[in-house]
Design a protein around this motif. Structure first.
Motif, short mmCIF file in Angstrom:
data_model
loop_
_atom_site.label_atom_id
_atom_site.label_comp_id
_atom_site.label_asym_id
_atom_site.label_seq_id
_atom_site.Cartn_x
_atom_site.Cartn_y
_atom_site.Cartn_z
N CYS A 1 5.17 1.76 -4.03
CA CYS A 1 4.12 1.59 -5.10
C CYS A 1 2.96 2.34 -4.64
CB CYS A 1 4.20 0.16 -5.25
SG CYS A 1 2.57 -0.38 -6.28
N CYS B 1 0.52 -1.09 -3.69
CA CYS B 1 0.47 -2.00 -2.84
C CYS B 1 1.36 -1.65 -1.65
CB CYS B 1 1.10 -3.43 -3.44
SG CYS B 1 2.54 -3.40 -4.11
N GLU C 1 4.81 -1.63 -2.07
CA GLU C 1 6.15 -2.31 -2.24
C GLU C 1 7.14 -1.19 -2.34
OE1 GLU C 1 7.12 -5.64 -2.09
OE2 GLU C 1 8.82 -5.73 -3.43
N CYS D 1 5.74 -1.54 -10.76
CA CYS D 1 5.89 -2.47 -9.44
C CYS D 1 6.12 -3.70 -9.83
CB CYS D 1 4.87 -2.20 -8.60
SG CYS D 1 4.95 -3.25 -7.32
N CYS E 1 2.87 -5.97 -7.98
CA CYS E 1 1.71 -6.05 -8.63
C CYS E 1 1.52 -5.63 -10.00
CB CYS E 1 0.84 -5.07 -7.48
SG CYS E 1 1.04 -3.19 -7.82
ZN LIG Z 1 2.81 -2.66 -6.41
#
Ligand SMILES: [Zn+2]
Length: 183
Positions: free
Chosen positions: A28, A31, A33, A59, A62
Protein backbone atom coordinates in the motif's frame (compact mmCIF):
# COMPACT_ATOMS: atom_id res chain seq x y z
CA UNK A 1 -14.41 -4.49 -24.35
CA UNK A 2 -13.33 -6.83 -21.59
CA UNK A 3 -14.79 -6.20 -18.14
CA UNK A 4 -12.80 -5.11 -15.13
CA UNK A 5 -12.63 -7.73 -12.41
CA UNK A 6 -10.68 -8.71 -9.33
CA UNK A 7 -7.15 -9.44 -10.53
CA UNK A 8 -7.38 -12.74 -8.71
CA UNK A 9 -9.91 -13.83 -11.37
CA UNK A 10 -7.32 -13.11 -14.09
CA UNK A 11 -4.65 -15.32 -12.47
CA UNK A 12 -2.81 -17.56 -13.02
CA UNK A 13 -1.42 -16.30 -16.32
CA UNK A 14 1.03 -18.49 -18.16
CA UNK A 15 3.87 -17.27 -20.39
CA UNK A 16 4.90 -19.06 -23.56
CA UNK A 17 8.12 -20.18 -21.84
CA UNK A 18 5.97 -22.04 -19.29
CA UNK A 19 6.52 -19.81 -16.29
CA UNK A 20 3.38 -18.69 -14.53
CA UNK A 21 2.23 -15.75 -12.47
CA UNK A 22 -0.11 -17.08 -9.79
CA UNK A 23 -0.07 -14.18 -7.39
CA UNK A 24 0.57 -10.49 -7.60
CA UNK A 25 1.24 -8.29 -4.61
CA UNK A 26 2.14 -4.70 -3.99
CA UNK A 27 2.59 -2.67 -0.80
CA UNK A 28 0.00 0.00 0.00
CA UNK A 29 1.40 3.42 -0.96
CA UNK A 30 0.06 4.86 2.27
CA UNK A 31 0.50 2.34 5.11
CA UNK A 32 2.77 -0.31 3.58
CA UNK A 33 0.30 -3.18 4.07
CA UNK A 34 0.99 -5.88 1.47
CA UNK A 35 -1.98 -6.00 -0.93
CA UNK A 36 -2.77 -9.11 -2.99
CA UNK A 37 -4.45 -9.59 -6.35
CA UNK A 38 -7.74 -9.92 -4.51
CA UNK A 39 -7.40 -6.30 -3.33
CA UNK A 40 -7.04 -5.03 -6.90
CA UNK A 41 -9.78 -4.42 -9.42
CA UNK A 42 -9.00 -3.98 -13.10
CA UNK A 43 -7.42 -6.13 -15.76
CA UNK A 44 -4.35 -8.32 -16.24
CA UNK A 45 -3.63 -9.70 -19.71
CA UNK A 46 -1.00 -11.55 -21.66
CA UNK A 47 0.33 -9.25 -24.36
CA UNK A 48 2.91 -11.19 -26.37
CA UNK A 49 5.47 -12.28 -23.77
CA UNK A 50 4.44 -9.80 -21.13
CA UNK A 51 1.68 -9.57 -18.59
CA UNK A 52 0.18 -6.11 -18.55
CA UNK A 53 -1.71 -4.95 -15.48
CA UNK A 54 -3.90 -1.89 -15.05
CA UNK A 55 -5.91 -1.89 -11.86
CA UNK A 56 -7.12 0.07 -8.90
CA UNK A 57 -5.85 -1.20 -5.57
CA UNK A 58 -7.87 -0.77 -2.41
CA UNK A 59 -6.09 -1.16 0.92
CA UNK A 60 -8.32 -3.07 3.37
CA UNK A 61 -6.34 -1.64 6.30
CA UNK A 62 -6.29 2.13 5.68
CA UNK A 63 -8.88 2.34 2.84
CA UNK A 64 -6.42 4.12 0.50
CA UNK A 65 -7.03 3.64 -3.22
CA UNK A 66 -4.25 3.90 -5.78
CA UNK A 67 -3.59 2.94 -9.38
CA UNK A 68 -1.42 -0.03 -10.30
CA UNK A 69 0.04 0.09 -13.79
CA UNK A 70 2.84 -2.28 -14.71
CA UNK A 71 4.30 -4.86 -17.05
CA UNK A 72 5.72 -8.23 -15.94
CA UNK A 73 8.13 -9.94 -18.32
CA UNK A 74 8.54 -13.68 -18.67
CA UNK A 75 11.42 -13.64 -16.19
CA UNK A 76 8.92 -12.14 -13.73
CA UNK A 77 10.65 -8.78 -13.63
CA UNK A 78 8.12 -6.05 -12.91
CA UNK A 79 8.34 -2.66 -14.57
CA UNK A 80 6.19 0.22 -13.46
CA UNK A 81 4.58 2.28 -16.19
CA UNK A 82 4.37 6.03 -15.89
CA UNK A 83 0.96 6.62 -17.41
CA UNK A 84 -2.54 7.04 -16.06
CA UNK A 85 -4.06 3.78 -14.84
CA UNK A 86 -7.44 4.51 -16.45
CA UNK A 87 -5.91 5.10 -19.90
CA UNK A 88 -3.86 1.91 -19.82
CA UNK A 89 -6.86 0.06 -18.43
CA UNK A 90 -9.05 1.17 -21.36
CA UNK A 91 -6.31 0.27 -23.83
CA UNK A 92 -5.92 -3.23 -22.38
CA UNK A 93 -9.65 -3.89 -22.24
CA UNK A 94 -10.05 -2.90 -25.89
CA UNK A 95 -7.09 -4.89 -27.20
CA UNK A 96 -8.25 -7.85 -29.34
CA UNK A 97 -7.67 -11.29 -27.84
CA UNK A 98 -4.03 -12.29 -28.18
CA UNK A 99 -2.86 -15.61 -29.60
CA UNK A 100 -1.40 -16.51 -26.21
CA UNK A 101 -4.77 -15.96 -24.58
CA UNK A 102 -6.54 -18.13 -27.12
CA UNK A 103 -4.00 -20.87 -26.47
CA UNK A 104 -4.55 -20.50 -22.75
CA UNK A 105 -7.52 -22.83 -22.87
CA UNK A 106 -6.44 -23.68 -19.34
CA UNK A 107 -8.04 -20.41 -18.25
CA UNK A 108 -11.56 -20.60 -19.68
CA UNK A 109 -12.88 -18.40 -16.84
CA UNK A 110 -11.19 -15.37 -18.31
CA UNK A 111 -12.52 -15.95 -21.81
CA UNK A 112 -15.98 -16.68 -20.43
CA UNK A 113 -15.90 -13.31 -18.69
CA UNK A 114 -15.07 -11.63 -21.97
CA UNK A 115 -18.28 -12.74 -23.62
CA UNK A 116 -20.64 -9.81 -23.91
CA UNK A 117 -24.35 -10.15 -23.23
CA UNK A 118 -26.45 -10.93 -26.28
CA UNK A 119 -27.55 -7.30 -26.40
CA UNK A 120 -24.53 -6.12 -28.43
CA UNK A 121 -25.23 -4.70 -31.87
CA UNK A 122 -26.29 -7.35 -34.37
CA UNK A 123 -23.82 -7.82 -37.18
CA UNK A 124 -24.95 -8.45 -40.72
CA UNK A 125 -23.38 -11.63 -42.00
CA UNK A 126 -24.41 -13.06 -45.32
CA UNK A 127 -24.33 -16.82 -45.49
CA UNK A 128 -21.93 -17.94 -48.21
CA UNK A 129 -22.85 -20.86 -50.37
CA UNK A 130 -19.79 -22.96 -49.73
CA UNK A 131 -17.50 -23.10 -46.70
CA UNK A 132 -14.63 -25.53 -46.46
CA UNK A 133 -12.75 -25.85 -43.18
CA UNK A 134 -9.06 -26.68 -42.79
CA UNK A 135 -8.30 -29.97 -41.05
CA UNK A 136 -5.46 -28.13 -39.35
CA UNK A 137 -6.70 -26.80 -36.01
CA UNK A 138 -4.71 -24.08 -34.26
CA UNK A 139 -6.47 -24.10 -30.92
CA UNK A 140 -9.88 -24.06 -29.37
CA UNK A 141 -12.25 -21.61 -27.81
CA UNK A 142 -15.17 -22.63 -25.61
CA UNK A 143 -14.65 -26.26 -26.66
CA UNK A 144 -14.93 -25.30 -30.36
CA UNK A 145 -11.91 -26.15 -32.56
CA UNK A 146 -10.42 -23.21 -34.50
CA UNK A 147 -9.58 -24.21 -38.11
CA UNK A 148 -6.36 -22.57 -39.34
CA UNK A 149 -8.12 -21.35 -42.46
CA UNK A 150 -11.39 -21.62 -44.33
CA UNK A 151 -12.25 -21.49 -48.00
CA UNK A 152 -15.33 -19.35 -48.54
CA UNK A 153 -16.82 -19.44 -52.00
CA UNK A 154 -13.44 -20.42 -53.45
CA UNK A 155 -11.38 -17.84 -51.53
CA UNK A 156 -8.96 -18.96 -48.80
CA UNK A 157 -9.06 -16.88 -45.61
CA UNK A 158 -6.71 -17.29 -42.67
CA UNK A 159 -7.64 -17.21 -39.00
CA UNK A 160 -7.16 -13.74 -37.57
CA UNK A 161 -8.68 -13.62 -34.10
CA UNK A 162 -11.50 -14.60 -31.75
CA UNK A 163 -14.28 -12.05 -31.55
CA UNK A 164 -16.53 -13.01 -28.61
CA UNK A 165 -19.06 -10.31 -29.55
CA UNK A 166 -19.04 -11.23 -33.28
CA UNK A 167 -17.70 -7.87 -34.41
CA UNK A 168 -16.72 -8.22 -38.08
CA UNK A 169 -14.95 -5.62 -40.20
CA UNK A 170 -15.30 -5.26 -43.97
CA UNK A 171 -13.61 -8.10 -45.85
CA UNK A 172 -13.67 -10.41 -42.84
CA UNK A 173 -15.60 -13.63 -42.45
CA UNK A 174 -17.26 -14.79 -39.24
CA UNK A 175 -17.21 -18.53 -38.55
CA UNK A 176 -19.24 -20.22 -35.79
CA UNK A 177 -20.28 -16.85 -34.43
CA UNK A 178 -16.90 -15.96 -32.94
CA UNK A 179 -13.92 -16.75 -35.21
CA UNK A 180 -12.73 -14.06 -37.61
CA UNK A 181 -10.99 -14.95 -40.88
CA UNK A 182 -9.47 -12.65 -43.47
CA UNK A 183 -7.62 -12.88 -46.75
ZN1 LIG B 1 -2.98 1.03 3.44
Amino acid sequence: MLPNQRLKQCLPLKFKNGSQVRQFSKPCVSCGEMLQANDMFGIARLVENHIAIAAKAHCPKCETEFGVCCIIDDEKKVRRLILPQFAFNLYLRNLPLQAAEIEAAAAPREIEAAVQPASSAPSVVKTPANIQRADEVIGSYQQKPIPAWVVVDGQQLNFDRVSPDAQVAAGEFLLDGCFIYRG
